[in-house]
Design a protein around this motif. Structure first.
Motif, PDB file in Angstrom:
ATOM      1  N   ARG A  15       3.523 197.717 -10.827  1.00 16.68           N
ATOM      2  CA  ARG A  15       3.373 196.419 -11.486  1.00 16.68           C
ATOM      3  C   ARG A  15       2.611 195.450 -10.589  1.00 16.68           C
ATOM      4  O   ARG A  15       1.737 194.707 -11.060  1.00 16.68           O
ATOM      5  N   LEU A  16       2.918 195.422  -9.278  1.00 17.89           N
ATOM      6  CA  LEU A  16       2.215 194.544  -8.351  1.00 17.89           C
ATOM      7  C   LEU A  16       0.780 195.029  -8.127  1.00 17.89           C
ATOM      8  O   LEU A  16      -0.162 194.221  -8.103  1.00 17.89           O
ATOM      9  N   ALA A  17       0.600 196.356  -7.969  1.00 17.16           N
ATOM     10  CA  ALA A  17      -0.740 196.908  -7.715  1.00 17.16           C
ATOM     11  C   ALA A  17      -1.704 196.551  -8.843  1.00 17.16           C
ATOM     12  O   ALA A  17      -2.894 196.280  -8.610  1.00 17.16           O
TER      13      ALA A  17
ATOM     14  N   GLN B  37       7.344 200.736  -1.487  1.00 22.09           N
ATOM     15  CA  GLN B  37       7.116 202.169  -1.292  1.00 22.09           C
ATOM     16  C   GLN B  37       8.253 202.797  -0.499  1.00 22.09           C
ATOM     17  O   GLN B  37       8.710 203.900  -0.810  1.00 22.09           O
ATOM     18  N   GLN B  38       8.746 202.101   0.523  1.00 20.04           N
ATOM     19  CA  GLN B  38       9.869 202.595   1.321  1.00 20.04           C
ATOM     20  C   GLN B  38      11.137 202.715   0.479  1.00 20.04           C
ATOM     21  O   GLN B  38      11.936 203.642   0.659  1.00 20.04           O
TER      22      GLN B  38
ATOM     23  N   LEU C  96      -7.937 196.135  -3.403  1.00 21.89           N
ATOM     24  CA  LEU C  96      -7.766 195.207  -2.291  1.00 21.89           C
ATOM     25  C   LEU C  96      -6.639 194.218  -2.578  1.00 21.89           C
ATOM     26  O   LEU C  96      -6.450 193.784  -3.730  1.00 21.89           O
ATOM     27  N   GLY C  97      -5.891 193.856  -1.534  1.00 21.87           N
ATOM     28  CA  GLY C  97      -4.813 192.892  -1.677  1.00 21.87           C
ATOM     29  C   GLY C  97      -4.703 192.013  -0.452  1.00 21.87           C
ATOM     30  O   GLY C  97      -5.300 192.297   0.603  1.00 21.87           O
ATOM     31  N   THR C  98      -3.946 190.941  -0.576  1.00 21.36           N
ATOM     32  CA  THR C  98      -3.692 190.065   0.570  1.00 21.36           C
ATOM     33  C   THR C  98      -2.703 190.744   1.513  1.00 21.36           C
ATOM     34  O   THR C  98      -2.050 191.732   1.151  1.00 21.36           O
TER      35      THR C  98
ATOM     36  N   LEU D 172       0.197 193.455   0.516  1.00 21.19           N
ATOM     37  CA  LEU D 172       0.282 194.772   1.145  1.00 21.19           C
ATOM     38  C   LEU D 172       1.630 194.983   1.823  1.00 21.19           C
ATOM     39  O   LEU D 172       2.189 196.098   1.794  1.00 21.19           O
ATOM     40  N   ARG D 173       2.193 193.922   2.427  1.00 22.83           N
ATOM     41  CA  ARG D 173       3.522 194.034   3.032  1.00 22.83           C
ATOM     42  C   ARG D 173       4.577 194.285   1.954  1.00 22.83           C
ATOM     43  O   ARG D 173       5.481 195.121   2.131  1.00 22.83           O
TER      44      ARG D 173
END
Length: 441
Positions: free
Chosen positions: A261-263, A251-252, A238-240, A244-245
């Protein structure tokens, strides 16, 4: 591992003579049906190979036909024998042990050993097809998959093969991690008789420190990335909205390392999420969402229609846990590849709520054995790390000396099986509980 022999069946041999066969379940799943004579021969082989070990009692031979009460007595003794030896790493990590149950699975399902193809999937649906023998055991298949994707040898056993089931809602539910005493090809073939299943390659380590090593390699990093994307899409991680943005942008761009690293900073990263179930904590019949990871069982308890309360139960504060399996006597149907149709499962753990205060907490779920295996693997990994041991490599499998196996694997929890009419209980003593200190309270 959770071994049980819940029932028997009457069969006939090639000459038409009747005999009793014992149905062995491993980790909650029907695995094989074996005769007493085969188990007796297995026992004799273990005595020769491990003469210095104290073997549990084994039911003696009888020269007359057994009455139903005597068959039941033999069933219970065989169940306890298998349960005890399966918890001894000097035995359970050997080719003798794994080979017996692999051959028993093959003979039960009447599978000939032949060249075959097996599809193994990543969490994003990418398919890896490997050429194997139909009776190859799990480690053989895992190494074949790793070789095909060019994963370095030192990272092969940071990953595992998992049996997953396609749910009606379109999501995939993890059934269990495949073990080395089974053939993935045979297990998948017969699991598909009771539902749509596939074999998936997933990370099998819990500690993020192990991931630090994987991130530096392109192949292993990509496998982690694929799993991270899947877990975020299915809301296991789960993320804010802002996180997620940011992930969508990364990813793009194809920035996999930055994405990962962020995940890794997000809530429930690396956890296994279980289906909604019921617990007796904090109140009887509480609806709960359970997740396993980061050395804990995480509870999200639904207190009312709109409120969730979260709690964490650390594995180092669990003194022991037990699985209770109940099956009505009228239900003798074995669902190959899954649970018997009416089996009821509970996972209970004794938790140190405060200094000198222990409390039993029970979860009612058909995934109780998967939860137990997650607890076991987190404990094993924690103790392995504290002892300074390393993950095994493919070349380590050639070491057959039982003493070597003990040195490499002597960190399993101790399990004791108890059986009463219609019920089976396996108690697991948590060795990590002995390492608890005041800072943990």
């Amino acid at each position: 591992m959770h071994f049980s022999i819940p029932d028997t069946q009457e069969l006939k041999d090639d000459s038409g003579s009747p005999y009793t066969s014992f149905n062995v379940h491993i980790n909650g799943v029907f695995h094989c049906s074996v005769r007493y004579s085969a188990l007796h021969q297995f026992h004799e082989q273990l005595k020769k190979e491990f003469g210095g070990l104290s073997m549990p009692p084994f039911p003696p031979k009888k020269f007359l036909s057994l009455t139903p009460p005597k068959v039941e007595e033999r069933r219970q003794m065989l169940e306890r024998f298998i349960q005890i030896i399966s918890q001894d790493p000097q035995i359970s990590n050997t080719d003798t042990f794994n080979g017996f149950f692999l051959k028993a699975q093959q003979e039960t399902q009447k599978e000939a050993s032949e060249a075959s193809s097996l599809d193994v999937y990543l969490m994003n649906g990418h398919k890896i097809t490997v050429k194997i023998m139909s009776t190859d055991q799990t480690d053989d298949v895992l190494e074949a998959v790793a070789s095909q994707v060019e994963l370095p040898d030192e990272f092969v056993y940071y990953f595992g093969l998992f049996l997953v089931q396609k749910e009606d809602g379109g999501d995939n539910s993890i059934v269990r991690k495949l073990q080395d005493f089974e053939s993935p090809y045979i297990s998948l073939k017969y699991a598909n008789k009771v539902g749509s299943h596939r074999i998936v390659l997933r990370k099998s380590v819990w500690d993020l420190a192990y991931e630090d090593e994987l991130v530096d390699n392109k192949i292993s990093m990509n496998l982690l990335y694929v799993q991270a994307v899947s877990d975020i899409e299915r809301q296991w991680t789960l993320g804010t909205k802002e996180q997620l943005r940011h992930l969508a942008t990364l990813q793009q761009r194809g920035s996999k390392r930055e994405y990962l690293r962020l995940a890794r900073t997000m809530k429930y990263y690396g956890y296994i999420q279980f289906k909604p179930c019921e617990t007796d904590y904090p109140h009887p019949h509480s609806r709960v969402f359970v997740a396993a990871g980061h050395r804990e069982l995480n509870f999200r308890i639904q207190t009312d229609s709109s409120t969730m309360k979260e709690g964490s139960f650390k594995i180092t504060r669990m003194r022991c846990w037990r699985i209770t399996t109940s099956m009505p006597e009228s239900d003798s149907q074995i669902a190959i590849g899954g649970q018997p149709s009416k089996t009821r499962l509970e996972l209970s753990f004794e938790y140190l709520m405060a200094k000198d205060t222990l409390k039993w907490i029970t979860i009612r779920t058909d995934q109780a054995i998967l939860m137990s295996m997650c607890l076991q693997s987190m404990v094993d990994e924690l103790i392995m790390k504290k002892q300074g041991k390393k993950m095994k490599k493919p070349q380590d499998r050639s070491k057959m000396d039982p003493q070597t196996n003990q040195q490499q694997n002597n960190f399993s929890s101790k399990a004791v099986n108890e059986n009463s009419k219609g019920k089976d209980k396996t108690f697991v003593e948590n060795n990590a509980f002995d390492t608890i200190g005041d800072d943990d309270l």
